[in-house]
Design a protein around this motif. Sequence first.
Motif, PDB file in Angstrom:
ATOM      1  N   ILE A  82      16.114  -7.923  -7.938  1.00 39.45           N
ATOM      2  CA  ILE A  82      16.209  -8.712  -6.710  1.00 39.45           C
ATOM      3  C   ILE A  82      17.678  -8.948  -6.368  1.00 39.45           C
ATOM      4  N   HIS A  83      18.041  -8.739  -5.093  1.00 42.39           N
ATOM      5  CA  HIS A  83      19.378  -9.070  -4.620  1.00 42.39           C
ATOM      6  C   HIS A  83      19.417 -10.571  -4.306  1.00 42.39           C
ATOM      7  N   LEU A  84      20.421 -11.244  -4.812  1.00 44.04           N
ATOM      8  CA  LEU A  84      20.544 -12.684  -4.601  1.00 44.04           C
ATOM      9  C   LEU A  84      21.988 -13.001  -4.239  1.00 44.04           C
ATOM     10  N   PHE A  85      22.216 -13.432  -2.989  1.00 44.44           N
ATOM     11  CA  PHE A  85      23.573 -13.798  -2.584  1.00 44.44           C
ATOM     12  C   PHE A  85      23.794 -15.255  -2.993  1.00 44.44           C
TER      13      PHE A  85
ATOM     14  N   LYS B 232       3.709  -9.392 -10.565  1.00 48.20           N
ATOM     15  CA  LYS B 232       3.097  -8.217  -9.947  1.00 48.20           C
ATOM     16  C   LYS B 232       3.986  -7.599  -8.880  1.00 48.20           C
ATOM     17  N   GLU B 233       4.590  -8.463  -8.048  1.00 51.25           N
ATOM     18  CA  GLU B 233       5.468  -7.982  -6.977  1.00 51.25           C
ATOM     19  C   GLU B 233       6.796  -8.717  -7.073  1.00 51.25           C
ATOM     20  N   PHE B 234       7.542  -8.388  -8.094  1.00 46.76           N
ATOM     21  CA  PHE B 234       8.768  -9.119  -8.413  1.00 46.76           C
ATOM     22  C   PHE B 234       9.751  -9.117  -7.242  1.00 46.76           C
ATOM     23  N   PHE B 235       9.996  -7.960  -6.645  1.00 45.26           N
ATOM     24  CA  PHE B 235      10.928  -7.852  -5.521  1.00 45.26           C
ATOM     25  C   PHE B 235      10.273  -8.281  -4.209  1.00 45.26           C
ATOM     26  N   ALA B 236       9.104  -7.728  -3.926  1.00 44.06           N
ATOM     27  CA  ALA B 236       8.448  -7.945  -2.630  1.00 44.06           C
ATOM     28  C   ALA B 236       8.067  -9.401  -2.382  1.00 44.06           C
ATOM     29  N   SER B 237       7.736 -10.146  -3.435  1.00 44.15           N
ATOM     30  CA  SER B 237       7.272 -11.532  -3.271  1.00 44.15           C
ATOM     31  C   SER B 237       8.380 -12.564  -3.396  1.00 44.15           C
TER      32      SER B 237
END
Length: 238
Positions: A92-95, A108-113
């Motif tokens: 996941i990108h986190l600014f 289940k949807e680490f990035f998408a959720s």
Amino acid sequence: MKKLLILTVALVVLACSKSTNKTGNVELTGKVEGLKQGKLYIQQLKDTSLVILDTITISGESEFQTKFQIDEPQMLYVFLDRGTTSSIDNSIHLFAEPGKMTLNTTLKEFFASAKITGSENQKVYEKFLKIKSKLNNENLDLVEKEIKNNLANKVEANKDIETQKEKLKVRRYITTANFALVNSKFEVSPYIALTEIPDAHIKLLDTINKTLSPKAAKSLYGKELAKWVKERKSIEEN
């Protein structure tokens, strides 16, 4: 009395083992629903390599809380180590910005959720990602038509599609540049310019560079953009 003392000591030891005792100007809390065992790595880009800024161990509970230090707002990467389970959906990108932030997602949807709060730069970045997604979908539609024409031996029809793809490419550059200009007071603005359109016309990049707010210009990515513009000008003038 002796048993009570032993129990008290044991509870103190257990409490200490759960306490991270971490310090820093970013406090990140959240939950990875469905994750009972695993690790989250907060990664930072140093030169051209990703280095681990912080490690969060999850064991038994999906909630987490940690603190880490950053010199200024910047893009970080939250990597999930699923243990024995592998998946491409693990980053996941986190600014990140100094202060309190939250990150809630699912196994289940680490990035998408992923839902991130507490960062104004993150809000702006997510708005850009929606625009980028629409442009990418348009390009995929054109590619799909191109493939169908090839299968149907309608090669001539692809000339028009190539023209559309070129126009879409130009529109992507202009749209990205305009977004960076409109949001020039945020540190994410030069980041978007550097990562999305580094090969854009030098006048376009120079305009973004000169339009940045003092705060954004002095930021990590503001300095990198100024450096990149200077290098491009030097190369193209010679």
